[in-house]
Design a protein around this motif. Structure first.
Motif, PDB file in Angstrom:
ATOM      1  N   UNK A  48       0.824  -1.217   0.000  1.00  0.00           N
ATOM      2  CA  UNK A  48       0.000   0.000   0.000  1.00  0.00           C
ATOM      3  C   UNK A  48       0.853   1.260   0.000  1.00  0.00           C
ATOM      4  N   UNK A  49       2.081   1.140   0.492  1.00  0.00           N
ATOM      5  CA  UNK A  49       2.992   2.282   0.564  1.00  0.00           C
ATOM      6  C   UNK A  49       4.255   1.939  -0.208  1.00  0.00           C
ATOM      7  N   UNK A  50       4.757   2.915  -0.952  1.00  0.00           N
ATOM      8  CA  UNK A  50       6.039   2.760  -1.632  1.00  0.00           C
ATOM      9  C   UNK A  50       6.964   3.863  -1.150  1.00  0.00           C
ATOM     10  N   UNK A  51       8.191   3.478  -0.803  1.00  0.00           N
ATOM     11  CA  UNK A  51       9.169   4.423  -0.275  1.00  0.00           C
ATOM     12  C   UNK A  51       9.847   5.138  -1.447  1.00  0.00           C
ATOM     13  N   UNK A  52       9.355   6.313  -1.746  1.00  0.00           N
ATOM     14  CA  UNK A  52       9.783   7.028  -2.936  1.00  0.00           C
ATOM     15  C   UNK A  52      11.117   7.735  -2.714  1.00  0.00           C
ATOM     16  N   UNK A  53      11.788   8.024  -3.827  1.00  0.00           N
ATOM     17  CA  UNK A  53      13.048   8.750  -3.791  1.00  0.00           C
ATOM     18  C   UNK A  53      12.771  10.254  -3.735  1.00  0.00           C
ATOM     19  N   UNK A  54      13.678  11.026  -3.129  1.00  0.00           N
ATOM     20  CA  UNK A  54      13.479  12.477  -3.063  1.00  0.00           C
ATOM     21  C   UNK A  54      13.305  13.075  -4.458  1.00  0.00           C
ATOM     22  N   UNK A  55      12.241  13.837  -4.623  1.00  0.00           N
ATOM     23  CA  UNK A  55      11.968  14.469  -5.899  1.00  0.00           C
ATOM     24  C   UNK A  55      11.236  13.589  -6.893  1.00  0.00           C
ATOM     25  N   UNK A  56      11.023  12.314  -6.545  1.00  0.00           N
ATOM     26  CA  UNK A  56      10.359  11.388  -7.465  1.00  0.00           C
ATOM     27  C   UNK A  56       9.103  10.764  -6.845  1.00  0.00           C
ATOM     28  N   UNK A  57       8.474  11.502  -5.947  1.00  0.00           N
ATOM     29  CA  UNK A  57       7.242  11.000  -5.351  1.00  0.00           C
ATOM     30  C   UNK A  57       6.126  10.825  -6.359  1.00  0.00           C
ATOM     31  N   UNK A  58       6.254  11.491  -7.500  1.00  0.00           N
ATOM     32  CA  UNK A  58       5.224  11.382  -8.540  1.00  0.00           C
ATOM     33  C   UNK A  58       5.318  10.063  -9.306  1.00  0.00           C
ATOM     34  N   UNK A  59       6.402   9.337  -9.141  1.00  0.00           N
ATOM     35  CA  UNK A  59       6.542   8.042  -9.814  1.00  0.00           C
ATOM     36  C   UNK A  59       5.778   6.997  -9.002  1.00  0.00           C
ATOM     37  N   UNK A  60       4.679   6.534  -9.524  1.00  0.00           N
ATOM     38  CA  UNK A  60       3.808   5.606  -8.815  1.00  0.00           C
ATOM     39  C   UNK A  60       3.551   4.364  -9.667  1.00  0.00           C
ATOM     40  N   UNK A  61       3.262   3.225  -9.022  1.00  0.00           N
ATOM     41  CA  UNK A  61       3.015   1.995  -9.785  1.00  0.00           C
ATOM     42  C   UNK A  61       1.758   2.105 -10.637  1.00  0.00           C
ATOM     43  N   UNK A  62       1.840   1.604 -11.841  1.00  0.00           N
ATOM     44  CA  UNK A  62       0.652   1.481 -12.675  1.00  0.00           C
ATOM     45  C   UNK A  62      -0.281   0.438 -12.079  1.00  0.00           C
ATOM     46  N   UNK A  63      -1.581   0.579 -12.285  1.00  0.00           N
ATOM     47  CA  UNK A  63      -2.502  -0.458 -11.788  1.00  0.00           C
ATOM     48  C   UNK A  63      -2.284  -1.765 -12.555  1.00  0.00           C
ATOM     49  N   UNK A  64      -2.540  -2.855 -11.846  1.00  0.00           N
ATOM     50  CA  UNK A  64      -2.462  -4.158 -12.496  1.00  0.00           C
ATOM     51  C   UNK A  64      -3.655  -4.296 -13.446  1.00  0.00           C
ATOM     52  N   UNK A 117       2.244  -5.290 -17.977  1.00  0.00           N
ATOM     53  CA  UNK A 117       2.471  -4.960 -19.384  1.00  0.00           C
ATOM     54  C   UNK A 117       3.762  -4.152 -19.532  1.00  0.00           C
ATOM     55  N   UNK A 118       3.970  -3.202 -18.608  1.00  0.00           N
ATOM     56  CA  UNK A 118       5.199  -2.403 -18.646  1.00  0.00           C
ATOM     57  C   UNK A 118       6.425  -3.294 -18.450  1.00  0.00           C
ATOM     58  N   UNK A 119       6.299  -4.269 -17.563  1.00  0.00           N
ATOM     59  CA  UNK A 119       7.425  -5.181 -17.324  1.00  0.00           C
ATOM     60  C   UNK A 119       7.704  -6.029 -18.568  1.00  0.00           C
ATOM     61  N   UNK A 120       6.647  -6.505 -19.208  1.00  0.00           N
ATOM     62  CA  UNK A 120       6.832  -7.262 -20.438  1.00  0.00           C
ATOM     63  C   UNK A 120       7.448  -6.383 -21.529  1.00  0.00           C
ATOM     64  N   UNK A 121       7.054  -5.109 -21.552  1.00  0.00           N
ATOM     65  CA  UNK A 121       7.657  -4.182 -22.504  1.00  0.00           C
ATOM     66  C   UNK A 121       9.146  -4.024 -22.256  1.00  0.00           C
TER      67      UNK A 121
END
Length: 475
Positions: free
Chosen positions: A56-72, A77-81
């Motif tokens: 439920x929580x992801x420990x984001x990097x400073x300045x990159x809190x906007x990077x969030x997991x895509x919904x399943x 699909x991104x991983x396969x890409x």
């Protein structure tokens, strides 16, 4: 006569010198193939769901809190890409597009959660960034076979040099960071190997202190002496052979994924740029005699753009500065974690911790088990890293505020052990973590200092305590 320092013009000419492209092409193939294998390994063990979907929580990097997991299922699909892009890089097909897509997707997954940081993921990311600007598809690629104007026999030496320099930086710092009292006393290597003594026919050797100490000191020597010797033609092959044995042993004893094989593959960049051709001719000559090759004719050197030279200098300066930044903190980095990431501090910690959090609002207090809000993997990593402790405290504050509580305070009571030392308090339990800032340029006062900085003192006291307990039980 005092040797003169090469001028900038001389160094620029050396970097522009044409060299065979083959070693760079082989590295491209190996890197792509290893990432294809790693993508399949993550899918096979359902790690995409466990690392980036389940939490439920992801420990984001400073300045990159906007990077969030895509919904399943889009994250799958991104991983396969990413796996497809790695395959295209390996084949050298649509390379310029494929390497950029691979780099962006790999960086995306890298930035999703600090809990999943590994030094070998960082190394892969650096390699990918470099490969975005290197002409690694000029040979041994489908692009070179199918598209006119792509194939080339030579590339500027700078393309090989930057990979060699990156490897040297990584290997040297991986040795320097092991010059600690713990590592030179055989810890935590002894903790890890003794725990596996029953898993191998020769495991009884792991109970011998001299074996552990030999392994620890030899590892330092291999990095600090072996890495420079890879640059010298006379010692390159035997040192490479030792590295192959070393990394193969790491793959057997430790679960570290593709890192040993990637390091072996990257170490081949130290050989002559045409080593694949030389190796094939040597093997062929075992079967039948071959005529001597004519002297190679390299194209005339073309000066490298000033922007490329400036970019190379900046890249190397940053790569040296990042590992050195830990020296700016007056703390024990092994304990506090100040300057730990991006610094090649590989396999030198054994950190265990248990703890809970206290959430207060007014005269109410709640005890929080981290595993109620995190996966077990996240919780174990968070409890030993102060920046993640601080971020988790902020997460708890947000949960309680959303539930209608005001003036929320969060305290941590964490007991942590470093390399077999007795556990001690890690975070000041009297500090409201929601009221303090996380410092990136200086030490955090709420992280308590390590009480037993010298490994032997801690072990002697622990041994004395065990002996006293045994005598009391027997008396």
């Amino acid at each position: 006569m005092t040797p003169s320092i090469p001028s900038l013009a001389t160094m620029a000419q050396a970097l522009a010198r044409p060299v065979p492209v083959l070693s760079l092409a082989v590295f491209r193939i190996a890197l792509g193939a290893l990432l294809v294998v790693d993508c399949w390994r993550f899918l096979r063990h359902d790690r995409i769901w466990r690392y980036w979907v389940a939490p439920d929580l992801h420990f984001t990097w400073p300045g990159f809190g906007w990077v969030q997991p895509l919904p399943d299922p889009w994250i799958h699909v991104a991983w396969l890409g990413m796996g497809l892009a790695a395959l295209l890089v390996m084949l050298g097909l649509f390379y310029r597009v494929a390497i950029v897509v691979l780099t962006v997707l790999f960086a995306y997954f890298f930035l999703l959660d600090k809990a999943e940081y590994l030094n070998h993921f960082y190394l892969v990311l650096l390699f990918l960034l470099l490969m975005c600007v290197l002409p690694a598809h000029r040979a041994l690629s489908l692009d070179a076979a199918w598209f006119p104007g792509v194939a080339a026999d030579h590339v500027p030496y700078a393309a090989v040099f930057v990979l060699r320099a990156q490897m040297e930086i990584m290997l040297i710092f991986a040795g320097l960071v092991k010059l600690t009292p713990d590592w030179l006393a055989g810890e935590p290597l002894g903790l890890w190997l003794r725990a596996q003594s029953g898993a191998f026919p020769f495991g009884a050797l792991f109970d011998q202190d001299w074996v552990i100490l030999t392994g620890a000191w030899a590892t330092v020597a291999l990095h600090l002496l072996g890495a420079p010797l890879l640059m010298w033609r006379r010692t390159r092959l035997p040192v490479f052979g030792i590295y192959v044995l070393f990394h193969s042993a790491n793959a057997v004893f430790f679960n570290i994924g593709i890192f040993p094989w990637m390091t072996i593959a990257a170490s081949t960049i130290f050989f002559a740029p045409d080593w694949p051709r030389q190796l094939l001719r040597w093997l062929h000559a075992r079967v039948e005699p071959l005529p001597a090759l004519p002297d190679p004719v390299a194209p005339p050197a073309r000066a490298l753009p000033g922007l490329a030279l400036a970019g190379l200098a900046l890249w190397l300066a940053v790569q040296v500065a990042l590992p050195l930044r830990a020296g700016a903190f007056p703390t024990e980095v092994r304990w506090t974690g100040d300057g730990h990431r991006l610094s090649w501090r590989m396999r030198i910690y054994d950190r265990q911790a248990t703890g809970l959090f206290r959430v207060r609002s007014g005269d109410q207090e709640w005890l929080v088990d981290p595993e109620d809000y995190l996966t077990p993997r996240q919780a174990s990593k968070m409890l030993v890293r102060s920046d993640m402790v601080h971020q988790f405290a902020g997460h708890l504050e947000g949960i309680w505020q959303e539930a209608g509580h005001d003036d929320v305070a969060v305290y941590a009571e964490i007991y942590k052990s470093l390399n077999g030392r007795p556990a001690q308090l890690f975070i000041d339990p009297q500090t409201d973590l929601t009221a303090v800032r996380l410092n990136y340029l200086r030490a955090d006062a709420w992280v308590l200092p390590l009480q037993e900085p010298v490994w032997g003192v801690a072990q002697n006291r622990a041994a004395a305590g065990r002996q006293a307990a045994a005598e009391a039980a027997g008396g």
